[in-house]
Design a protein around this motif. Structure first.
Motif, short mmCIF file in Angstrom:
data_model
loop_
_atom_site.label_atom_id
_atom_site.label_comp_id
_atom_site.label_asym_id
_atom_site.label_seq_id
_atom_site.Cartn_x
_atom_site.Cartn_y
_atom_site.Cartn_z
N GLN A 151 0.81 -1.22 0.00
CA GLN A 151 0.00 0.00 0.00
C GLN A 151 0.84 1.27 0.00
OE1 GLN A 151 -3.21 0.09 2.85
NE2 GLN A 151 -3.27 2.31 2.84
N LYS A 152 1.87 1.32 0.85
CA LYS A 152 2.62 2.58 0.99
C LYS A 152 3.33 3.00 -0.31
CE LYS A 152 5.35 4.93 4.41
NZ LYS A 152 6.52 4.79 5.21
N PRO A 153 4.08 2.11 -0.94
CA PRO A 153 4.68 2.52 -2.21
C PRO A 153 3.65 2.84 -3.29
CG PRO A 153 5.21 0.22 -1.72
CD PRO A 153 4.59 0.80 -0.49
N LEU A 154 2.51 2.15 -3.26
CA LEU A 154 1.48 2.47 -4.26
C LEU A 154 0.93 3.88 -4.02
CD1 LEU A 154 -0.28 1.77 -6.65
CD2 LEU A 154 -1.87 0.61 -5.11
N GLU A 155 0.74 4.23 -2.76
CA GLU A 155 0.28 5.60 -2.46
C GLU A 155 1.29 6.61 -3.00
OE1 GLU A 155 -0.41 5.75 1.73
OE2 GLU A 155 -2.44 4.93 1.52
N GLU A 156 2.57 6.30 -2.80
CA GLU A 156 3.61 7.21 -3.32
C GLU A 156 3.53 7.29 -4.85
OE1 GLU A 156 7.58 6.37 -1.83
OE2 GLU A 156 8.45 7.61 -3.42
N ALA A 157 3.36 6.14 -5.49
CA ALA A 157 3.28 6.12 -6.96
C ALA A 157 2.08 6.92 -7.47
CB ALA A 157 3.23 4.68 -7.48
N CYS A 158 0.98 6.84 -6.74
CA CYS A 158 -0.22 7.60 -7.16
C CYS A 158 0.06 9.11 -7.15
CB CYS A 158 -1.40 7.27 -6.25
SG CYS A 158 -2.09 5.63 -6.56
N GLY A 159 1.06 9.51 -6.40
CA GLY A 159 1.42 10.93 -6.35
C GLY A 159 2.13 11.41 -7.61
N PHE A 160 2.68 10.49 -8.39
CA PHE A 160 3.39 10.94 -9.60
C PHE A 160 2.84 10.31 -10.89
CE2 PHE A 160 6.36 7.66 -7.75
CZ PHE A 160 6.31 6.73 -8.76
N LEU A 161 1.78 9.50 -10.77
CA LEU A 161 1.22 8.87 -11.97
C LEU A 161 -0.10 9.53 -12.38
CD1 LEU A 161 1.88 5.11 -11.19
CD2 LEU A 161 3.07 6.56 -12.84
N ASP A 162 -0.38 9.47 -13.68
CA ASP A 162 -1.63 10.02 -14.21
C ASP A 162 -2.61 8.91 -14.58
OD1 ASP A 162 -0.89 12.96 -14.42
OD2 ASP A 162 0.78 11.98 -15.44
N ALA A 163 -2.09 7.74 -14.91
CA ALA A 163 -2.97 6.63 -15.27
C ALA A 163 -2.26 5.31 -14.99
CB ALA A 163 -3.35 6.71 -16.76
N ILE A 164 -3.05 4.33 -14.61
CA ILE A 164 -2.50 3.00 -14.32
C ILE A 164 -3.38 1.95 -14.99
CG2 ILE A 164 -1.90 1.32 -12.53
CD1 ILE A 164 -1.58 3.63 -10.56
N LYS A 165 -2.75 1.06 -15.73
CA LYS A 165 -3.45 -0.11 -16.28
C LYS A 165 -3.02 -1.29 -15.43
CE LYS A 165 -4.90 -3.26 -19.36
NZ LYS A 165 -4.30 -4.45 -18.79
N VAL A 166 -3.98 -1.93 -14.77
CA VAL A 166 -3.67 -3.12 -13.98
C VAL A 166 -3.97 -4.36 -14.81
CG1 VAL A 166 -4.18 -4.44 -11.89
CG2 VAL A 166 -4.14 -1.94 -11.79
N ASP A 167 -2.94 -5.14 -15.03
CA ASP A 167 -3.13 -6.44 -15.69
C ASP A 167 -3.67 -7.41 -14.65
OD1 ASP A 167 -2.32 -5.99 -18.31
OD2 ASP A 167 -0.20 -6.33 -17.82
N PHE A 168 -4.99 -7.51 -14.60
CA PHE A 168 -5.62 -8.43 -13.64
C PHE A 168 -5.55 -9.83 -14.24
CE2 PHE A 168 -9.53 -10.04 -11.42
CZ PHE A 168 -8.97 -10.01 -10.17
N LYS A 169 -4.86 -10.72 -13.56
CA LYS A 169 -4.45 -11.98 -14.20
C LYS A 169 -5.53 -13.05 -14.20
CE LYS A 169 -0.20 -10.39 -14.60
NZ LYS A 169 0.38 -10.07 -15.90
N GLY A 170 -6.36 -13.06 -13.16
CA GLY A 170 -7.36 -14.13 -13.06
C GLY A 170 -8.24 -13.86 -11.86
N ILE A 171 -9.32 -14.63 -11.72
CA ILE A 171 -10.33 -14.26 -10.74
C ILE A 171 -10.24 -15.10 -9.46
CG2 ILE A 171 -12.23 -15.75 -11.55
CD1 ILE A 171 -12.52 -12.00 -10.74
N THR A 172 -9.32 -16.02 -9.39
CA THR A 172 -9.25 -16.86 -8.18
C THR A 172 -7.85 -16.84 -7.57
OG1 THR A 172 -8.58 -18.85 -9.37
CG2 THR A 172 -10.96 -18.49 -9.10
#
Ligand code: SF4
Length: 203
Positions: A151-172
């Motif tokens: 969570q913490k590094p992601l919060e930091e990344a959200c401070g300098f990113l404009d868009a994120i594509k998450v490759d969601f790999k599967g549902i289980t």
């Protein structure tokens, strides 16, 4: 010698002197956790942003796209395995400072810089420095990531990113464990956090 623990992703690698993390790109050197890939991209291309794939963010534009060696997941079907599952010393790397990356984006008429192909999380420091430099030049910053991050590094990344594509790999959880060698919970948490932060999100 001092052990270090990496807090960047849920693997939480604890490394003795000279050991490197599961992602191959971070190492305990002299009791300090060091990135092995800052300024060392192994792939750099000016791509249509739709190839990332972003379908609704700056459509019709070019995105200056780069990656370093390494990844914190190990998907059995990875199409970029030659770089994602390699040590940085085994790939053909360029020397490119964040300033040079931004210059490349400008010269190639790119409206954004994309950290993609392998996994931006594992070259976090380099990606952050590139993003800060890009902002000074009115270039947007995007990541294409599996979202297997704390969570913490992601919060930091959200401070300098404009868009994120998450490759969601599967549902289980079974799929994540058996096919990616990761786990679904941290990815779901990352998706929720990105949405809460108001960053442009595509899945
Ligand atoms: S980013 Fe790499 S070194 Fe850090 S915890 Fe994840 S796999 Fe381990």
């Amino acid at each position: 010698m001092k052990k270090v623990k990496c807090l960047l992703c849920p693997r939480g690698c604890e490394l003795k002197e000279g050991e490197r993390g599961n992602c191959r790109s971070r190492m305990n050197m002299g009791g300090k956790l060091q990135t092995l890939v800052h300024g060392k991209p192994c792939a750099v291309h000016a791509d249509p942003i739709e190839k990332k794939p972003f379908y609704h963010f700056l459509p019709g534009s070019l995105s200056y796209s780069l990656a370093t060696a390494g990844c914190n997941l190990h998907c059995l079907y990875c199409q970029n395995w030659e770089i994602s599952q390699s040590n940085p010393e085994d790939t053909v790397n360029m020397d490119m400072s964040p300033e040079q990356v931004v210059q490349g984006a400008i010269e190639n008429n790119c409206r954004s810089i994309a950290c993609t192909y392998s996994e931006p999380i594992i070259f976090f420091e380099y990606a952050a420095d590139i993003a800060k430099e890009a902002r000074k030049n009115n270039i947007l910053n995007v990541w294409v990531t599996a979202g297997y991050i704390n969570q913490k590094p992601l919060e930091e990344a959200c401070g300098f990113l404009d868009a994120i594509k998450v490759d969601f790999k599967g549902i289980t959880e079974d799929f994540y464990q058996n096919v990616t060698r990761g786990s679904i919970g941290p990815v779901m948490n990352a998706i929720k956090l990105i949405k809460e932060k108001g960053i442009w999100l595509e899945i």
